[in-house]
Motif scaffolding. Sequence first.
Motif, PDB file in Angstrom:
ATOM      1  N   TRP A  39     105.855 -98.264 -20.618  1.00 53.21           N
ATOM      2  CA  TRP A  39     105.970 -99.725 -20.663  1.00 53.21           C
ATOM      3  C   TRP A  39     104.633-100.391 -20.363  1.00 53.21           C
ATOM      4  O   TRP A  39     104.231-101.336 -21.052  1.00 53.21           O
ATOM      5  CB  TRP A  39     107.002-100.209 -19.653  1.00 53.21           C
ATOM      6  N   MET A  40     103.945 -99.909 -19.336  1.00 50.28           N
ATOM      7  CA  MET A  40     102.659-100.511 -18.971  1.00 50.28           C
ATOM      8  C   MET A  40     101.609-100.296 -20.063  1.00 50.28           C
ATOM      9  O   MET A  40     100.792-101.182 -20.324  1.00 50.28           O
ATOM     10  CB  MET A  40     102.178 -99.944 -17.637  1.00 50.28           C
ATOM     11  N   ALA A  41     101.652 -99.126 -20.703  1.00 47.12           N
ATOM     12  CA  ALA A  41     100.701 -98.871 -21.788  1.00 47.12           C
ATOM     13  C   ALA A  41     100.956 -99.809 -22.957  1.00 47.12           C
ATOM     14  O   ALA A  41     100.017-100.366 -23.540  1.00 47.12           O
ATOM     15  CB  ALA A  41     100.806 -97.416 -22.244  1.00 47.12           C
ATOM     16  N   VAL A  42     102.238-100.012 -23.289  1.00 47.87           N
ATOM     17  CA  VAL A  42     102.581-100.920 -24.388  1.00 47.87           C
ATOM     18  C   VAL A  42     102.254-102.352 -24.019  1.00 47.87           C
ATOM     19  O   VAL A  42     101.798-103.138 -24.862  1.00 47.87           O
ATOM     20  CB  VAL A  42     104.072-100.752 -24.760  1.00 47.87           C
ATOM     21  N   ARG A  43     102.474-102.705 -22.770  1.00 43.13           N
ATOM     22  CA  ARG A  43     102.160-104.067 -22.325  1.00 43.13           C
ATOM     23  C   ARG A  43     100.668-104.359 -22.420  1.00 43.13           C
ATOM     24  O   ARG A  43     100.264-105.430 -22.875  1.00 43.13           O
ATOM     25  CB  ARG A  43     102.623-104.238 -20.873  1.00 43.13           C
ATOM     26  N   ASP A  44      99.857-103.405 -22.008  1.00 40.55           N
ATOM     27  CA  ASP A  44      98.412-103.637 -21.997  1.00 40.55           C
ATOM     28  C   ASP A  44      97.797-103.530 -23.389  1.00 40.55           C
ATOM     29  O   ASP A  44      97.095-104.432 -23.831  1.00 40.55           O
ATOM     30  CB  ASP A  44      97.734-102.650 -21.045  1.00 40.55           C
ATOM     31  N   ARG A  45      98.056-102.414 -24.098  1.00 44.00           N
ATOM     32  CA  ARG A  45      97.494-102.186 -25.437  1.00 44.00           C
ATOM     33  C   ARG A  45      98.495-101.374 -26.241  1.00 44.00           C
ATOM     34  O   ARG A  45      98.540-100.146 -26.123  1.00 44.00           O
ATOM     35  CB  ARG A  45      96.161-101.413 -25.347  1.00 44.00           C
ATOM     36  N   ILE A  47      98.675-100.845 -29.477  1.00 38.30           N
ATOM     37  CA  ILE A  47      98.084 -99.998 -30.525  1.00 38.30           C
ATOM     38  C   ILE A  47      97.497 -98.731 -29.906  1.00 38.30           C
ATOM     39  O   ILE A  47      97.700 -97.618 -30.417  1.00 38.30           O
ATOM     40  CB  ILE A  47      97.005-100.775 -31.303  1.00 38.30           C
ATOM     41  N   ALA A  48      96.779 -98.883 -28.794  1.00 34.32           N
ATOM     42  CA  ALA A  48      96.227 -97.702 -28.110  1.00 34.32           C
ATOM     43  C   ALA A  48      97.342 -96.803 -27.597  1.00 34.32           C
ATOM     44  O   ALA A  48      97.222 -95.573 -27.625  1.00 34.32           O
ATOM     45  CB  ALA A  48      95.333 -98.140 -26.956  1.00 34.32           C
ATOM     46  N   ALA A  49      98.451 -97.403 -27.131  1.00 34.34           N
ATOM     47  CA  ALA A  49      99.578 -96.599 -26.649  1.00 34.34           C
ATOM     48  C   ALA A  49     100.195 -95.787 -27.777  1.00 34.34           C
ATOM     49  O   ALA A  49     100.548 -94.614 -27.597  1.00 34.34           O
ATOM     50  CB  ALA A  49     100.635 -97.513 -26.019  1.00 34.34           C
ATOM     51  N   SER A  50     100.314 -96.394 -28.963  1.00 29.85           N
ATOM     52  CA  SER A  50     100.872 -95.645 -30.089  1.00 29.85           C
ATOM     53  C   SER A  50      99.947 -94.517 -30.535  1.00 29.85           C
ATOM     54  O   SER A  50     100.405 -93.464 -30.984  1.00 29.85           O
ATOM     55  CB  SER A  50     101.135 -96.598 -31.264  1.00 29.85           C
ATOM     56  N   ILE A  51      98.646 -94.715 -30.367  1.00 30.87           N
ATOM     57  CA  ILE A  51      97.692 -93.670 -30.756  1.00 30.87           C
ATOM     58  C   ILE A  51      97.825 -92.439 -29.858  1.00 30.87           C
ATOM     59  O   ILE A  51      97.730 -91.303 -30.323  1.00 30.87           O
ATOM     60  CB  ILE A  51      96.257 -94.222 -30.737  1.00 30.87           C
ATOM     61  N   VAL A  52      98.083 -92.662 -28.557  1.00 31.61           N
ATOM     62  CA  VAL A  52      98.181 -91.530 -27.632  1.00 31.61           C
ATOM     63  C   VAL A  52      99.583 -90.929 -27.590  1.00 31.61           C
ATOM     64  O   VAL A  52      99.850 -90.046 -26.778  1.00 31.61           O
ATOM     65  CB  VAL A  52      97.752 -91.935 -26.207  1.00 31.61           C
ATOM     66  N   GLY A  53     100.473 -91.407 -28.459  1.00 36.46           N
ATOM     67  CA  GLY A  53     101.774 -90.761 -28.588  1.00 36.46           C
ATOM     68  C   GLY A  53     102.953 -91.499 -28.000  1.00 36.46           C
ATOM     69  O   GLY A  53     104.067 -90.960 -27.975  1.00 36.46           O
ATOM     70  N   ASN A  55     105.984 -93.946 -28.095  1.00 37.65           N
ATOM     71  CA  ASN A  55     106.859 -94.573 -29.088  1.00 37.65           C
ATOM     72  C   ASN A  55     107.017 -96.040 -28.698  1.00 37.65           C
ATOM     73  O   ASN A  55     107.796 -96.383 -27.802  1.00 37.65           O
ATOM     74  CB  ASN A  55     108.210 -93.864 -29.125  1.00 37.65           C
ATOM     75  N   VAL A  56     106.284 -96.917 -29.374  1.00 35.91           N
ATOM     76  CA  VAL A  56     106.229 -98.330 -28.998  1.00 35.91           C
ATOM     77  C   VAL A  56     107.592 -98.990 -29.160  1.00 35.91           C
ATOM     78  O   VAL A  56     108.043 -99.751 -28.288  1.00 35.91           O
ATOM     79  CB  VAL A  56     105.154 -99.060 -29.827  1.00 35.91           C
ATOM     80  N   THR A  57     108.269 -98.718 -30.264  1.00 38.45           N
ATOM     81  CA  THR A  57     109.574 -99.329 -30.508  1.00 38.45           C
ATOM     82  C   THR A  57     110.566 -98.918 -29.429  1.00 38.45           C
ATOM     83  O   THR A  57     111.310 -99.748 -28.899  1.00 38.45           O
ATOM     84  CB  THR A  57     110.107 -98.922 -31.894  1.00 38.45           C
ATOM     85  N   ARG A  58     110.574 -97.636 -29.108  1.00 32.08           N
ATOM     86  CA  ARG A  58     111.493 -97.150 -28.075  1.00 32.08           C
ATOM     87  C   ARG A  58     111.170 -97.758 -26.715  1.00 32.08           C
ATOM     88  O   ARG A  58     112.075 -98.110 -25.946  1.00 32.08           O
ATOM     89  CB  ARG A  58     111.420 -95.636 -27.997  1.00 32.08           C
ATOM     90  N   ALA A  59     109.881 -97.888 -26.408  1.00 33.76           N
ATOM     91  CA  ALA A  59     109.490 -98.467 -25.120  1.00 33.76           C
ATOM     92  C   ALA A  59     109.921 -99.928 -25.027  1.00 33.76           C
ATOM     93  O   ALA A  59     110.443-100.363 -23.995  1.00 33.76           O
ATOM     94  CB  ALA A  59     107.980 -98.342 -24.930  1.00 33.76           C
TER      95      ALA A  59
END
Length: 197
Positions: A39-45, A47-53, A55-59
């Motif tokens: 959640w914190m990775a998606v909140r901050d960035r 696109i970068a979170a999706s690159i490191v694996g 699942n943005v939609t699931r988060a």
Amino acid sequence: LGPFSFKTDHDWYYLLAILGLVAILFSNNLVHSRTGRAWMAVRDRDIAASIVGVNVTRAKLSAFMVSSFMAGCAGALLAYYQGNISVSGFNLNLAISYVAMIIIGGLGTTSGAVIGAVIISALPYWITDLVNALPQHLSIVESLQNSIYAVQSGVYGLIIILFLIFESRGVVAVWLRLKAWLLLWPYQRRGIMETEE
């Protein structure tokens, strides 16, 4: 609530205190779990979170689901306590209060939400006591007492603006900075004195 009956405000106080503590512990543990880090990775960035694996939609869906569940539990308890729910109880002032709680306490922290809720809940009483403590012979005191709700809204807005300008991370960030300064204070002072010499 099933076989339990809560008839007095004291009963409700203890019930809500226990449930609030459970919710705080659950939220704090969730933040430090794999889901919370996602959640914190998606909140901050995102696109970068999706690159490191991640699942943005699931988060995003899981964050929406958990927050909706906790809000639904709070709404169910409110409805059971009041006996009914109406739209008029959820007005703009309540929304402003909730936003002020998050901004003043500190975004993205469990302790910040608790501190912000305590401050904003107690703030109207502090403002009323402050206005009543003013000398009664002053002409402005009576007008302030007659428009106490407008004064409270103005103070809410002023506090939000001040926190957004000077400390956007809220009271929690101020406390963490003060704690770090207190822990290092003798050494910082000695270093300053040696530098001056």
